[in-house]
Enzyme design. Structure first.
Site, PDB file in Angstrom:
ATOM      1  N   ASP A   1       0.821  -1.275  -0.068  1.00  0.00           N
ATOM      2  CA  ASP A   1       0.142  -0.119   0.219  1.00  0.00           C
ATOM      3  C   ASP A   1       1.029   1.431  -0.097  1.00  0.00           C
ATOM      4  O   ASP A   1       1.975   1.396   0.608  1.00  0.00           O
ATOM      5  CB  ASP A   1      -1.055  -0.206   1.312  1.00  0.00           C
ATOM      6  CG  ASP A   1      -2.052   0.905   1.096  1.00  0.00           C
ATOM      7  OD1 ASP A   1      -2.840   0.882   0.335  1.00  0.00           O
ATOM      8  OD2 ASP A   1      -2.150   1.816   2.141  1.00  0.00           O
TER       9      ASP A   1
ATOM     10  N   GLU B   1      14.500 -13.742   0.438  1.00  0.00           N
ATOM     11  CA  GLU B   1      14.737 -14.905   1.441  1.00  0.00           C
ATOM     12  C   GLU B   1      13.912 -15.958   1.215  1.00  0.00           C
ATOM     13  O   GLU B   1      14.288 -17.137   1.792  1.00  0.00           O
ATOM     14  CB  GLU B   1      14.556 -14.478   2.954  1.00  0.00           C
ATOM     15  CG  GLU B   1      15.220 -13.454   3.501  1.00  0.00           C
ATOM     16  CD  GLU B   1      14.888 -12.810   4.958  1.00  0.00           C
ATOM     17  OE1 GLU B   1      14.041 -13.385   5.486  1.00  0.00           O
ATOM     18  OE2 GLU B   1      15.383 -11.731   5.225  1.00  0.00           O
TER      19      GLU B   1
END
Ligand code: NOJ
Length: 536
Positions: free
Chosen positions: A201, A255
């Site tokens: 957002d 990751e």
């Protein structure tokens, strides 16, 4: 053959969870409802679903005010419901993207409650607190996107806090490393659950000027524009240091395997593309809202596409959006006839398209009387109200459209004769059938999914372009953006072609050569008989 990852070939579908499917009879859509309706997405042919926020929230901005980033709001169900949704979606081969709201929390978030408790609180600096201006009043002239000053006074501590949106949505201080670490952990929480990525957002809002300088007055401001445009957001958005924050998000996503980050950013192409990051270490897809903001006119659209294509950094991947929960629906903006042409454009341009739920059946904005408005933005600035584009999905012609067995949370705007999924399922000429054919065509034609883009013609109401990919048939897209018949000339070198998608569903298989006639608001996707040469 270029190497592509899933999100480059994907079609993304946005669900506004309150409005997709109610499963427990409270008139509000929920996670079990979404799970039940996932078949619709499979039948449509999309690859990924992005859910607007489902987290614990007082719902003052309908979930964009988060009180617990790792909890599911009971209105939408439980964590178990979410796990089931994710598993079912993955079982269908659908990816699931969540909505990360890192710019601000709800004022009910424990972090803010602690921050506000005293000037000396350990979390004071997690938000943006300032003393009043020397002669009293807010520290500077920054404005909230939801109207009025962006500063709210806290009587107890005698300071103001900054909120780019509602006063109940205090902005986090992204200059504070502890804030970064806390949100990174939120991301890991969901990524470990095997969520496939996030839409982030208001990404361009995260960092504000560290000197808190006044924004310049916008001399071009006119009545009828959003009130916060009275100043230019020079010091409140798109600050150079934001790219460091974006790269931090990407490192966390990296990751894990194959995760996608999409950034919500309203900026012109040249500034937007900076969010791909230095060496493409930013978000993979900074949302491109060009189609929401450009006049529906062949030449202007052609200019937009060229400008965007030219601005893209080498190695980056484009994307296109036609609607979302913040903007009027496309069928209202350009009219129902042109909504077909718009769908054809969205799904044949180069880059990952995002479809807003309901647009695939040509939903229009609901007309909602002012006293029934729910959206906080609509209540403060009525002409910007967003309720009209957030109505319940009409699945069938029953009383509440198959959305719920009780009156929906907002006005059920659909009159008799307005579109619904069940009716359109039956008809080869429906908008739904068009969306399905377009998505299917992307799957079948590498030129559409991953091919290059070549502009051909943008004259009068006709927009013509070509998509090509080595070793497979090229595609020509011919769109009539007007209400009059038009002819598109296939220049000699384009040879002969066969229609593979037609806006009204009645010209498939037709052979065309040299010139193709388009009816008003008609679009055709044409497979050319020449093959693009294989690169040696
Ligand atoms: C952008 C979201 O799309 C919008 O719905 C929301 O109101 C603001 N961010 C504030 O979170």
């Amino acid at each position: 053959m270029i190497d592509t990852t899933w999100w480059q070939r994907a079609v993304i579908y946005q669900i506004y969870p309150r409005s997709f499917q109610d499963s427990n009879g409270d008139g509000v859509g929920d996670l079990r409802g979404i799970t039940r309706r996932l078949r619709h997405l499979v039948d449509l042919g999309v690859d990924a679903v992005w859910l607007s926020p489902i987290f614990t929230s007082p719902m003052e901005d309908f979930g964009y005010d988060v009180a617990d980033y790792c909890g599911i709001d009971p209105l939408f169900g439980s964590m178990q419901d979410f796990d089931e949704l994710l598993e079912t979606a993955h079982g269908y081969g659908l990816k699931v993207l969540l909505d990360l709201v890192p710019n601000h929390t709800s004022s009910e978030h424990p972090w803010f409650i602690e921050s506000r408790s005293s000037r000396g609180s350990a979390k004071r600096d997690w938000y943006i607190w300032r003393d009043p201006a020397p002669h009293g009043g807010p520290p500077n002239n920054w404005l909230s996107e939801f109207g009025g000053s962006a500063w709210a006074f806290d009587k107890e501590s005698g300071q103001y806090y900054y909120h780019a949106f509602l006063t109940s949505q205090p902005d986090l201080n992204w200059r504070n490393p502890d804030v970064r670490a806390a949100i990174h952990d939120v991301m890991r929480f969901w990524l470990r659950k095997r969520v496939d990525g996030f839409r982030i957002d208001v990404l361009w809002h995260l960092i504000k000027d560290d000197q808190f300088r006044d924004n310049p007055v916008n001399r071009g401001f006119r009545e009828g524009q959003p009130p916060h445009w009275q100043v230019l957001p020079l010091h409140t958005t798109d600050q150079p240091e934001v790219h460091d924050v974006v790269a931090g998000f990407r490192r966390v996503a990296n990751e894990f395997e194959d995760r996608l980050l999409i950034g919500e950013i309203y900026l012109p192409p040249k500034r937007l593309v900076a969010y791909y990051g230095k060496d493409l270490e930013g978000v993979q897809l900074p949302f491109n809202f060009g189609l929401l903001e450009t006049r529906w006119h062949a030449r202007e659209l052609a200019r937009l596409i060229d400008e965007y294509e030219e601005a893209l950094p080498s190695g980056s991947w484009p994307n296109w959006v036609l609607g979302n929960h913040d903007r009027p629906r496309i069928a209202t903006r350009v009219g129902i006839a042109q909504a077909r042409v718009a769908a054809m454009l969205l799904l044949t341009l180069r880059g990952t398209p995002t479809i807003y739920y309901g647009d695939e059946i040509g939903l229009t904005n609901a007309d909602i009387p002012p006293e029934l408005l729910c959206d906080p933005l609509g209540k403060s600035v009525p002409f910007l109200g967003r309720d009209g584009a957030r109505g319940p999905m009409p699945w069938d012609a029953s009383l509440y459209g198959g959305f719920s067995n009780t009156a929906p949370w907002c006005v059920c705007p659909y009159d008799e004769g307005s579109p619904n999924v069940a009716d359109q399922q039956e008809s080869a000429a429906s908008m739904l059938a068009l969306y399905r054919r377009l998505i299917e065509a992307r799957r079948q034609h590498p030129a559409l999914a991953i091919g290059s883009y070549q502009p051909l013609v943008a004259t009068g109401d006709v927009l013509l372009f070509k998509r090509s990919h080595e070793g497979s048939a090229s595609i020509m897209v011919a769109l009539n953006l007007g209400a009059q018949p038009a002819a598109a000339v296939l220049h000699g070198s384009l040879g002969v072609g066969k229609v593979v998608v037609s806006a009204f569903g009645d010209r498939m298989g037709e052979m065309v050569k040299e010139e193709v006639d388009l009816r008003p608001s008609e679009g055709l996707v044409i497979e050319l008989s020449e093959q693009s040469p294989r690169a040696s």
